[in-house]
Design an enzyme around this catalytic site. Structure first.
Site, PDB file in Angstrom:
ATOM      1  N   PRO A   1      28.857-106.572   1.176  1.00 17.35           N
ATOM      2  CA  PRO A   1      30.303-106.580   0.914  1.00 17.35           C
ATOM      3  C   PRO A   1      30.912-105.213   1.211  1.00 17.35           C
ATOM      4  O   PRO A   1      30.358-104.185   0.828  1.00 17.35           O
ATOM      5  CB  PRO A   1      30.385-106.905  -0.575  1.00 17.35           C
ATOM      6  CG  PRO A   1      29.133-107.653  -0.864  1.00 17.35           C
ATOM      7  CD  PRO A   1      28.086-107.084   0.053  1.00 17.35           C
ATOM      8  N   CYS A   2      32.047-105.223   1.908  1.00 21.50           N
ATOM      9  CA  CYS A   2      32.581-103.967   2.435  1.00 21.50           C
ATOM     10  C   CYS A   2      33.628-103.324   1.542  1.00 21.50           C
ATOM     11  O   CYS A   2      34.060-102.210   1.805  1.00 21.50           O
ATOM     12  CB  CYS A   2      33.172-104.213   3.815  1.00 21.50           C
ATOM     13  SG  CYS A   2      34.455-105.475   3.812  1.00 21.50           S
ATOM     14  N   GLN A   3      34.055-104.013   0.460  1.00 14.72           N
ATOM     15  CA  GLN A   3      35.163-103.464  -0.330  1.00 14.72           C
ATOM     16  C   GLN A   3      34.848-102.073  -0.881  1.00 14.72           C
ATOM     17  O   GLN A   3      35.733-101.246  -1.031  1.00 14.72           O
ATOM     18  CB  GLN A   3      35.513-104.403  -1.503  1.00 14.72           C
ATOM     19  CG  GLN A   3      36.070-105.733  -1.068  1.00 14.72           C
ATOM     20  CD  GLN A   3      34.967-106.760  -0.808  1.00 14.72           C
ATOM     21  OE1 GLN A   3      33.817-106.415  -0.611  1.00 14.72           O
ATOM     22  NE2 GLN A   3      35.343-108.023  -0.789  1.00 14.72           N
ATOM     23  N   ALA A   4      33.584-101.834  -1.176  1.00 20.37           N
ATOM     24  CA  ALA A   4      33.215-100.538  -1.749  1.00 20.37           C
ATOM     25  C   ALA A   4      33.475 -99.395  -0.762  1.00 20.37           C
ATOM     26  O   ALA A   4      33.759 -98.276  -1.163  1.00 20.37           O
ATOM     27  CB  ALA A   4      31.745-100.546  -2.142  1.00 20.37           C
ATOM     28  N   TYR A   5      33.355 -99.684   0.549  1.00 19.51           N
ATOM     29  CA  TYR A   5      33.509 -98.624   1.551  1.00 19.51           C
ATOM     30  C   TYR A   5      34.910 -98.566   2.140  1.00 19.51           C
ATOM     31  O   TYR A   5      35.234 -97.667   2.898  1.00 19.51           O
ATOM     32  CB  TYR A   5      32.538 -98.843   2.717  1.00 19.51           C
ATOM     33  CG  TYR A   5      31.112 -99.090   2.310  1.00 19.51           C
ATOM     34  CD1 TYR A   5      30.459 -98.215   1.435  1.00 19.51           C
ATOM     35  CD2 TYR A   5      30.403-100.187   2.796  1.00 19.51           C
ATOM     36  CE1 TYR A   5      29.141 -98.446   1.055  1.00 19.51           C
ATOM     37  CE2 TYR A   5      29.091-100.408   2.430  1.00 19.51           C
ATOM     38  CZ  TYR A   5      28.461 -99.548   1.564  1.00 19.51           C
ATOM     39  OH  TYR A   5      27.163 -99.774   1.200  1.00 19.51           O
TER      40      TYR A   5
END
Length: 411
Positions: free
Chosen positions: A114-118
């Site tokens: 999941p890319c939301q963290a970056y």
């Protein structure tokens, strides 16, 4: 082995997987924690099974609400259901997951944590969560899969914010990730890819990381060259949506209005006997409709209207010094701007370019801009459909990634 065995991790709704669905690849397992996305993927596996078995009429019956999901399951063998593993990949589950994968020879691993963290969006708000946000380190489970299965290649997709993201110590995370892949014997490289260069009607920049065992490192440059060779001229929103019906807010129309152009026929309407679905326009407040009209009109003249430039009667927020691009219309003559999961919350950033229709885009229109074929159905609500679409890898791009792999890796 006449095909490539693929494990698909952090699958989402299966946008990356979709490109690998041909006779050269066998998808052994999808692993995804979200229930709705997992059901979408399971339904997609069922769709392909029914297509091969000449039973697509059952899929149409399901889309038409004539039969239930359970009835569909009864018409498909257990090995189709068992491909989908709806579970979160984590310290407590990884051994269980490995035990669920019967094939021991795995050619490739695909997926992107999941890319939301970056993401650069909301990065300031997320800063305080770094020490508790486990999503930052989910790539380490990717490393565990590589150690376990030693595949011939892997494809790891993520947002470009990953390149500038700093970990809890204030160090850039990406070089540390690269080092962890190298430590287990994989050579890797990456490119920043814009989906609009590959036939997707959307400007969408993402990192594609490609990795192979150290003794095959020459294949990396070949892969990126093979991918580059498939570039094409950008596709406009108008080209992608040209056959879909005109709608007003709150309306649903699941009939095509025009004959498809060559592009639509190739990517969206290959299956001539499948119903159009999920083409329902959200209802909007009166004030938003007035704003949409202004914003779409300005866009048609080449201008992105800022919130503080609206007619004074339409400005209701006190703060006119921030979030000035809270309303955005698509441009008929360009690829769409990036479709992100926020579209699930409201459609203000995705106003339909036709002023007469005066609304935000439907699930089906969003799916098209993301490169999903019309026979792809998203479970199980409008909100989760929009979320799945916004988080996906565009299937038109993923097909070209799969093509590039076939061009360079011979089994």
């Amino acid at each position: 082995m006449s095909h490539y065995n693929i494990i698909d991790i952090f699958s989402g709704a299966g946008g990356l997987t979709e490109g690998f669905r041909d006779n050269s690849f066998k998808i052994v397992k999808h692993i995804e924690k979200d229930i709705a996305a997992s059901q979408t993927l399971l339904l997609r596996d069922i769709f392909y099974y029914l297509q091969q078995s000449d039973k697509l009429y059952l899929y149409n019956k399901y889309l038409n609400n004539e039969i239930t999901f359970e009835t569909l399951l009864e018409h498909t063998p257990p090995e189709i259901h068992n491909k989908m593993l709806n579970i979160e990949i984590g310290h407590d589950t990884i051994d269980f997951i490995f035990n669920q994968i019967e094939e021991k020879t795995i050619t490739g691993i695909i997926g992107g944590p999941p890319c939301q963290a970056y993401s650069t969006i909301g990065r300031a708000a997320n800063r305080n969560k770094k020490d508790t946000d486990e999503r930052i380190y989910l790539y380490r489970y990717y490393v565990e899969f590589l150690k376990k299965y030693r595949p011939n290649f892997f494809v790891f997709e993520n947002v470009k914010g990953l390149l500038s993201f700093k970990d809890i110590n204030g160090d850039l995370l990406f070089p540390k990730m690269q080092e962890e892949f190298r430590e287990i014997g994989y050579s890797i490289d990456y490119r920043l890819i814009n989906a609009a260069d590959y036939g997707v009607p959307q400007k969408r920049e993402r990192i594609i990381i490609f990795g192979v065992p150290d003794n095959s490192s020459k294949l990396i440059e070949k892969f990126f060259n093979a991918l580059q060779s498939q570039k094409r001229k950008p596709i406009s929103v108008k080209t992608a949506l040209s056959d879909l019906p005109q709608l007003h807010q709150g309306q649903e129309k699941n009939q095509y209005q025009h004959e498809p152009n060559d592009y639509v026929r190739k990517y969206f309407r290959k299956n001539t006997n499948i119903l159009l679905t999920q083409n329902i326009a959200r209802p909007h407040r009166e004030i938003d409709l007035k704003i949409y009209k202004e914003v779409a009109l300005a866009r048609s003249k080449g201008k992105n209207l800022k919130y503080n430039e609206l007619d004074k009667s339409l400005i209701t927020h006190k703060h006119t010094d921030k979030f000035l691009d809270r309303f955005k219309a698509l441009d008929w003559n360009q690829p769409a701007h990036t479709v992100v999961a926020h579209i699930a919350k409201d459609g203000h950033h995705y106003i339909h370019p036709d002023i007469e229709q005066n609304r935000s885009i439907t699930v089906r229109e969003a799916a098209r801009l993301q490169g999903f074929p019309d026979d792809f159905y998203f479970e199980n609500s409008r909100t989760s459909a929009f979320t799945q679409i916004g988080n996906a890898v565009p299937p038109i791009l993923s097909k070209k990634i799969a093509q590039a792999i076939k061009m360079i890796i011979k089994l």
